[in-house]
Design an enzyme around this catalytic site. Structure first.
Site, PDB file in Angstrom:
ATOM      1  N   ASP A  89     -27.103 -15.468 106.994  1.00  0.00           N
ATOM      2  CA  ASP A  89     -28.243 -14.841 106.318  1.00  0.00           C
ATOM      3  C   ASP A  89     -29.533 -15.406 106.903  1.00  0.00           C
ATOM      4  O   ASP A  89     -29.646 -16.610 107.140  1.00  0.00           O
ATOM      5  CB  ASP A  89     -28.172 -15.090 104.810  1.00  0.00           C
ATOM      6  CG  ASP A  89     -29.086 -14.161 104.032  1.00  0.00           C
ATOM      7  OD1 ASP A  89     -28.576 -13.308 103.284  1.00  0.00           O
ATOM      8  OD2 ASP A  89     -30.321 -14.287 104.189  1.00  0.00           O
TER       9      ASP A  89
ATOM     10  N   ASN B  58     -24.337  -8.570  95.160  1.00  0.00           N
ATOM     11  CA  ASN B  58     -25.400  -7.944  94.382  1.00  0.00           C
ATOM     12  C   ASN B  58     -25.134  -6.440  94.386  1.00  0.00           C
ATOM     13  O   ASN B  58     -24.914  -5.847  95.460  1.00  0.00           O
ATOM     14  CB  ASN B  58     -26.766  -8.262  94.985  1.00  0.00           C
ATOM     15  CG  ASN B  58     -27.102  -9.737  94.885  1.00  0.00           C
ATOM     16  OD1 ASN B  58     -26.687 -10.417  93.950  1.00  0.00           O
ATOM     17  ND2 ASN B  58     -27.839 -10.247  95.860  1.00  0.00           N
TER      18      ASN B  58
ATOM     19  N   GLN C 234     -29.898  -6.148  94.799  1.00  0.00           N
ATOM     20  CA  GLN C 234     -29.426  -5.591  96.065  1.00  0.00           C
ATOM     21  C   GLN C 234     -30.590  -4.943  96.798  1.00  0.00           C
ATOM     22  O   GLN C 234     -31.329  -4.129  96.220  1.00  0.00           O
ATOM     23  CB  GLN C 234     -28.310  -4.567  95.830  1.00  0.00           C
ATOM     24  CG  GLN C 234     -27.669  -4.084  97.130  1.00  0.00           C
ATOM     25  CD  GLN C 234     -26.472  -3.157  96.917  1.00  0.00           C
ATOM     26  OE1 GLN C 234     -26.147  -2.797  95.783  1.00  0.00           O
ATOM     27  NE2 GLN C 234     -25.831  -2.771  97.999  1.00  0.00           N
TER      28      GLN C 234
ATOM     29  N   VAL D 213     -30.083  -4.265 100.482  1.00  0.00           N
ATOM     30  CA  VAL D 213     -29.479  -3.556 101.619  1.00  0.00           C
ATOM     31  C   VAL D 213     -28.262  -2.809 101.081  1.00  0.00           C
ATOM     32  O   VAL D 213     -27.317  -3.420 100.583  1.00  0.00           O
ATOM     33  CB  VAL D 213     -29.058  -4.540 102.732  1.00  0.00           C
ATOM     34  CG1 VAL D 213     -28.421  -3.771 103.890  1.00  0.00           C
ATOM     35  CG2 VAL D 213     -30.261  -5.342 103.233  1.00  0.00           C
TER      36      VAL D 213
ATOM     37  N   HIS E 117     -22.077  -5.738 101.248  1.00  0.00           N
ATOM     38  CA  HIS E 117     -21.961  -7.049 101.875  1.00  0.00           C
ATOM     39  C   HIS E 117     -21.721  -8.088 100.795  1.00  0.00           C
ATOM     40  O   HIS E 117     -22.208  -7.959  99.671  1.00  0.00           O
ATOM     41  CB  HIS E 117     -23.232  -7.402 102.659  1.00  0.00           C
ATOM     42  CG  HIS E 117     -24.474  -7.317 101.837  1.00  0.00           C
ATOM     43  ND1 HIS E 117     -25.083  -6.111 101.555  1.00  0.00           N
ATOM     44  CD2 HIS E 117     -25.215  -8.272 101.216  1.00  0.00           C
ATOM     45  CE1 HIS E 117     -26.152  -6.333 100.803  1.00  0.00           C
ATOM     46  NE2 HIS E 117     -26.253  -7.634 100.572  1.00  0.00           N
TER      47      HIS E 117
ATOM     48  N   HIS F 233     -22.163 -12.201  99.899  1.00  0.00           N
ATOM     49  CA  HIS F 233     -22.813 -13.447 100.293  1.00  0.00           C
ATOM     50  C   HIS F 233     -21.798 -14.575 100.133  1.00  0.00           C
ATOM     51  O   HIS F 233     -21.344 -14.842  99.007  1.00  0.00           O
ATOM     52  CB  HIS F 233     -24.003 -13.758  99.383  1.00  0.00           C
ATOM     53  CG  HIS F 233     -25.123 -12.765  99.433  1.00  0.00           C
ATOM     54  ND1 HIS F 233     -26.326 -13.033 100.041  1.00  0.00           N
ATOM     55  CD2 HIS F 233     -25.228 -11.501  98.947  1.00  0.00           C
ATOM     56  CE1 HIS F 233     -27.131 -11.987  99.920  1.00  0.00           C
ATOM     57  NE2 HIS F 233     -26.493 -11.043  99.252  1.00  0.00           N
TER      58      HIS F 233
END
Ligand code: AMP
Length: 119
Positions: free
Chosen positions: A35, A91, A98, A100, A104, A106
């Site tokens: 990240d 998220n 969120q 994006v 995905h 994290h």
């Protein structure tokens, strides 16, 4: 964001090597990279190469095996970079943070804050 009038998501552009990222793991269908704004000693994003699914709810319904592959990659990253223990955060929705809309997870590992969900 997904592939629409605005084009491929930022993560698809990383998959395509159009923008740089520090890639730490990769399979045929999943990529993992650091990240850009880390929130933990180890903060890696685990991302399906396809941006077909906007969030983990869509992914779980549409391709649970791909979600399982993401979890396996998260475990690999946490083992390689830390003690193998980790948080995996998805998220889901703008109100949950969120930003994006290409699903995905994290992977957060290392010396995490004491606070945890449910405590
Ligand atoms: P979320 O807020 O859950 O949608 O997470 C998006 C994450 O993507 C944030 O933690 C950002 O710091 C991260 N991010 C955005 N752009 C990049 C990039 N080019 N390379 C690596 N991470 C990024």
């Amino acid at each position: 964001m997904t592939a629409d009038a605005t084009g491929p998501s930022i993560f698809s552009r990383i998959v395509a090597r159009e923008i740089p990222a520090t890639i730490v793991a990769e399979t045929e269908r999943v990529i993992a990279f650091r990240d850009v704004a880390p929130q933990a000693p180890v903060h890696v994003l685990v991302v399906p190469k396809s941006e077909l699914y906007r969030d983990v709810v869509e992914l779980a319904a549409g391709d649970p095996a791909l979600l399982a592959e993401m979890v396996a990659v998260a475990q690999q990253v946490a083992s390689a970079e830390s003690d193998g223990q980790f948080r995996l955060v998805f998220n889901t929705g703008a109100n949950a943070g969120q930003t994006v809309f290409h699903v995905h997870g994290h992977v957060l590992s290392g010396a995490l804050e004491e606070s945890r969900i449910g405590s």
